[in-house]
Design an enzyme around this catalytic site. Structure first.
Site, PDB file in Angstrom:
ATOM      1  N   GLU A   1       0.797  -1.218   0.000  1.00 19.91           N
ATOM      2  CA  GLU A   1       0.000   0.000   0.000  1.00 19.91           C
ATOM      3  C   GLU A   1       0.829   1.269   0.000  1.00 19.91           C
ATOM      4  O   GLU A   1       1.854   1.358   0.675  1.00 19.91           O
ATOM      5  CB  GLU A   1      -0.898   0.038   1.242  1.00 19.91           C
ATOM      6  CG  GLU A   1      -1.730  -1.200   1.345  1.00 19.91           C
ATOM      7  CD  GLU A   1      -3.053  -0.993   2.019  1.00 19.91           C
ATOM      8  OE1 GLU A   1      -3.346   0.134   2.473  1.00 19.91           O
ATOM      9  OE2 GLU A   1      -3.804  -1.968   2.081  1.00 19.91           O
TER      10      GLU A   1
ATOM     11  N   CYS B   1       2.989   8.507   1.252  1.00 19.34           N
ATOM     12  CA  CYS B   1       3.308   7.604   2.365  1.00 19.34           C
ATOM     13  C   CYS B   1       3.684   6.242   1.775  1.00 19.34           C
ATOM     14  O   CYS B   1       2.908   5.632   1.047  1.00 19.34           O
ATOM     15  CB  CYS B   1       2.097   7.502   3.297  1.00 19.34           C
ATOM     16  SG  CYS B   1       2.379   6.399   4.678  1.00 19.34           S
TER      17      CYS B   1
ATOM     18  N   CYS C   1       4.009  -6.546   8.803  1.00 11.36           N
ATOM     19  CA  CYS C   1       4.964  -6.074   9.804  1.00 11.36           C
ATOM     20  C   CYS C   1       5.056  -7.089  10.935  1.00 11.36           C
ATOM     21  O   CYS C   1       4.061  -7.704  11.302  1.00 11.36           O
ATOM     22  CB  CYS C   1       4.525  -4.726  10.370  1.00 11.36           C
ATOM     23  SG  CYS C   1       5.759  -3.999  11.480  1.00 11.36           S
TER      24      CYS C   1
ATOM     25  N   CYS D   1       2.469  -4.144  17.095  1.00  5.15           N
ATOM     26  CA  CYS D   1       1.850  -3.139  17.959  1.00  5.15           C
ATOM     27  C   CYS D   1       0.354  -3.435  18.035  1.00  5.15           C
ATOM     28  O   CYS D   1      -0.284  -3.709  17.009  1.00  5.15           O
ATOM     29  CB  CYS D   1       2.097  -1.739  17.401  1.00  5.15           C
ATOM     30  SG  CYS D   1       3.846  -1.383  17.194  1.00  5.15           S
TER      31      CYS D   1
ATOM     32  N   CYS E   1      -2.418  -1.506  15.805  1.00  2.37           N
ATOM     33  CA  CYS E   1      -2.144  -1.276  14.379  1.00  2.37           C
ATOM     34  C   CYS E   1      -2.690  -2.409  13.514  1.00  2.37           C
ATOM     35  O   CYS E   1      -2.430  -3.583  13.774  1.00  2.37           O
ATOM     36  CB  CYS E   1      -0.635  -1.133  14.182  1.00  2.37           C
ATOM     37  SG  CYS E   1      -0.131  -1.057  12.456  1.00  2.37           S
TER      38      CYS E   1
ATOM     39  N   CYS F   1      -3.261   6.499   9.200  1.00  2.70           N
ATOM     40  CA  CYS F   1      -2.188   5.820   9.948  1.00  2.70           C
ATOM     41  C   CYS F   1      -2.695   4.550  10.592  1.00  2.70           C
ATOM     42  O   CYS F   1      -3.714   4.548  11.275  1.00  2.70           O
ATOM     43  CB  CYS F   1      -1.686   6.707  11.087  1.00  2.70           C
ATOM     44  SG  CYS F   1      -0.857   8.170  10.556  1.00  2.70           S
TER      45      CYS F   1
END
Ligand code: SAH
Ligand code: SF4
Length: 386
Positions: A110, A143, A150, A154, A157, A375
Site C-alpha cells: 500500500e 506515504c 509487519c 503493535c 495497528c 495511519c
C-alpha cells in the site's frame, strides 16, 4: 547484486524455456553501468536508462526509444525487464487522499497520496479522466511502505494483523514513489513532494533495502533527503546505523506511550528496547542545524490520552534532551482492534498541556479514514469503507 532475483520477477518463455525476468528498476547507475559494460555497451547507455526509468517514469523497456531497439532486445533476451511496480487498484477519499494497492510480484503493497490544496478543491477532473492535472494541488505527501505486513505487532495497528509477509526490495520501495509521481504527472521542479516512510512495515527491520531506496530516490528520482521522514517503532540497532549515515531522511520515533509499562503493553518491542534505550540511540544522531526528531504519539482513548499521561510525556521529552517535536495522532479504528478513539476535547487538552510546557506539538490530521488510508489502517483492504 545483479544475481539477486527479487520475487517481483515475472515469467516469460524464451527459446521454449520458462525464465524469470530480472527487474532493471531498482538498480543504481553503478549497477547499470556494470551491467552494460558486461554487455559491451558504453556507460552513457546506463545513464539513458536511469534517466528514462527514474526521471521520465517510463514503465516499459520498449518505450525507451533513446536505447536502440537491438539493445532493448538484447536486454530482454538476457532476462531483463523494466519491472517497475505498477498501481493495481486505487481508492479515493472524500478528502482527496488516494490509497493504492501496488503490485509487487504476487502480492500488493500500500501507498498513500495526500495532496494539500489551498482551498480544498484539490483536483480538477474536467477532462473526465481519473488522472488529476498537475498544479491542482500545491504540495503533496506520499506515504511509502517498506515491508509487506509487519512483525512488530503493535496492538493498536491493523498492519500488525498481517504479520510479516516479506521485505520489499529497493526497487519496490522506490517504485511506489515513481508509480505515484507518474499517476499525478508530478513535476518535481514545480511541485513540492514530501515522502514519509510510514506505510506498511518497519523500515529499520529492512534497513539496507530501505536506505538503498532512499539513495535511488535522492540520486536518481530527484527528491532531497530533508524532504523525507522515516518513522520507526524504536529499533535501536537501526537507529544507531542511521546515525552514521552522511545523508539521511529526518527521523520520527513512535513513542506512543507515557511510560515503559504502558508502552510494553501496547508495543511488545518495548521489552527489547525500552524508552531509555531508544532515547540513548537517538542522542547519537548528529542533528542538522534546526533539525528535530518527531515523537509520534498515538492517542488511545482512556489508555494514553489523560492529563497525567501528558505530564509524563513532558517529563520524558525534557529528560531526553533531544531537539524534538511531538505529533499527536488520534487512534484510527480498525476491525478486530478493541481500542477507543480519544475525544476531540482530550486531544486538544493534551496538546495544550504540551504547548504550555514549551514543547512544539501538532495534531496529525487523519487522512483518508473512509478508504482505510489513515495511519495504522493499511492492511491491503480492498473495500473503500467499513
Ligand atoms: N512501522 C513504523 C512506521 C509505520 S506506522 C512505525 O511504527 O513507526 C506510522 C505511525 O502510525 C506510527 O507512529 C504508528 O504508531 C501509527 N499508528 C499505527 N496504528 C495506528 C492507528 N490505528 N491509528 C493511528 N496511528 C497509528
Ligand atoms: Fe509495524 Fe509500525 Fe504497525 Fe507497529 S505501528 S505494527 S511497527 S507498522
Amino acid at each position: 547484486m545483479l544475481e539477486t532475483l527479487p520475487k517481483s520477477a515475472s515469467l516469460v518463455t524464451l527459446g521454449g524455456e520458462s525464465t524469470r525476468l530480472h527487474p532493471l528498476f531498482g538498480l543504481d547507475l553503478t549497477a547499470l553501468t556494470q551491467l552494460f559494460s558486461e554487455m559491451g555497451e558504453r556507460p552513457y547507455r546506463a545513464k539513458q536508462l536511469a534517466e528514462a526509468m527514474y526521471r521520465q517514469r517510463v514503465a516499459h523497456l520498449d518505450q525507451i526509444t533513446t536505447l536502440p531497439q537491438a539493445l532493448r532486445d538484447r536486454l530482454t533476451v538476457a532476462g531483463w525487464e523494466l519491472g517497475r511496480p505498477q498501481i493495481a487498484e486505487s481508492f479515493k477519499s472524500v478528502d482527496g487522499t488516494e490509497r493504492y494497492l501496488i503490485q509487487t510480484g504476487a502480492q500488493t503493497v500500500e501507498t498513500v497520496w495526500m495532496p494539500e490544496g489551498d482551498d480544498g478543491a484539490e483536483f480538477s477532473e474536467e477532462d473526465g479522466s481519473d488522472r488529476p492535472s498537475a498544479g491542482a494541488w500545491k504540495r503533496a505527501t506520499i506515504c511509502v511502505s517498506s515491508q509487506i505486513g509487519c512483525a512488530v505487532n503493535c496492538q493498536f495497528c491493523l498492519t500488525a494483523k498481517l504479520g510479516l509477509l516479506r521485505n520489499l526490495t529497493p526497487g519496490e520501495i522506490a517504485g511506489q514513489v515513481v508509480a505515484v509521481l507518474e499517476r499525478h504527472n508530478v513535476d518535481l521542479n514545480k511541485n513540492r513532494v514530501n515522502l514519509v516512510f510510514m506505510g506498511m512495515g518497519e523500515p529499520f527491520l529492512n534497513y539496507d533495502n530501505f536506505m538503498a531506496a532512499v539513495r535511488l530516490l535522492m540520486d536518481h528520482v530527484g527528491i532531497a533527503a530533508p524532504r523525507m521522514t522515516v518513522s520507526t517503532s524504536g529499533i535501536v540497532p537501526g537507529i544507531l546505523r542511521f546515525a552514521e549515515e552522511k545523508v539521511r531522511p529526518k527521523l520520527a520515533i513512535s513513542l506512543n506511550a507515557p511510560n515503559d509499562e504502558v508502552r510494553e503493553s501496547i508495543m511488545p518491542v518495548n521489552r527489547k528496547w525500552n524508552i531509555e534505550a531508544v532515547m540513548d540511540a537517538v542522542r547519537t544522531i548528529p542533528f542538522r542545524n534546526r533539525e528535530k526528531v518527531t515523537f509520534e504519539y498515538v492517542m488511545l482513548g482512556g489508555v494514553t490520552d489523560q492529563p497525567e499521561h501528558a505530564a509524563q510525556v513532558i517529563r520524558l521529552v525534557r529528560k531526553a534532551n533531544i531537539p524534538a517535536m511531538v505529533n499527536l495522532i488520534a487512534w484510527n479504528p480498525g476491525p478486530g482492534i478493541a481500542y477507543n478513539s480519544p475525544s476531540a476535547a482530550s486531544v486538544a487538552a493534551f496538546q495544550s498541556q504540551l504547548l504550555a510546557a514549551g514543547i512544539q506539538t501538532y495534531v496529525r490530521r487523519p487522512r483518508g479514514r473512509d478508504i482505510y488510508a489513515a495511519c495504522g489502517q493499511l492492511k491491503r483492504t480492498t473495500e473503500s469503507a467499513a
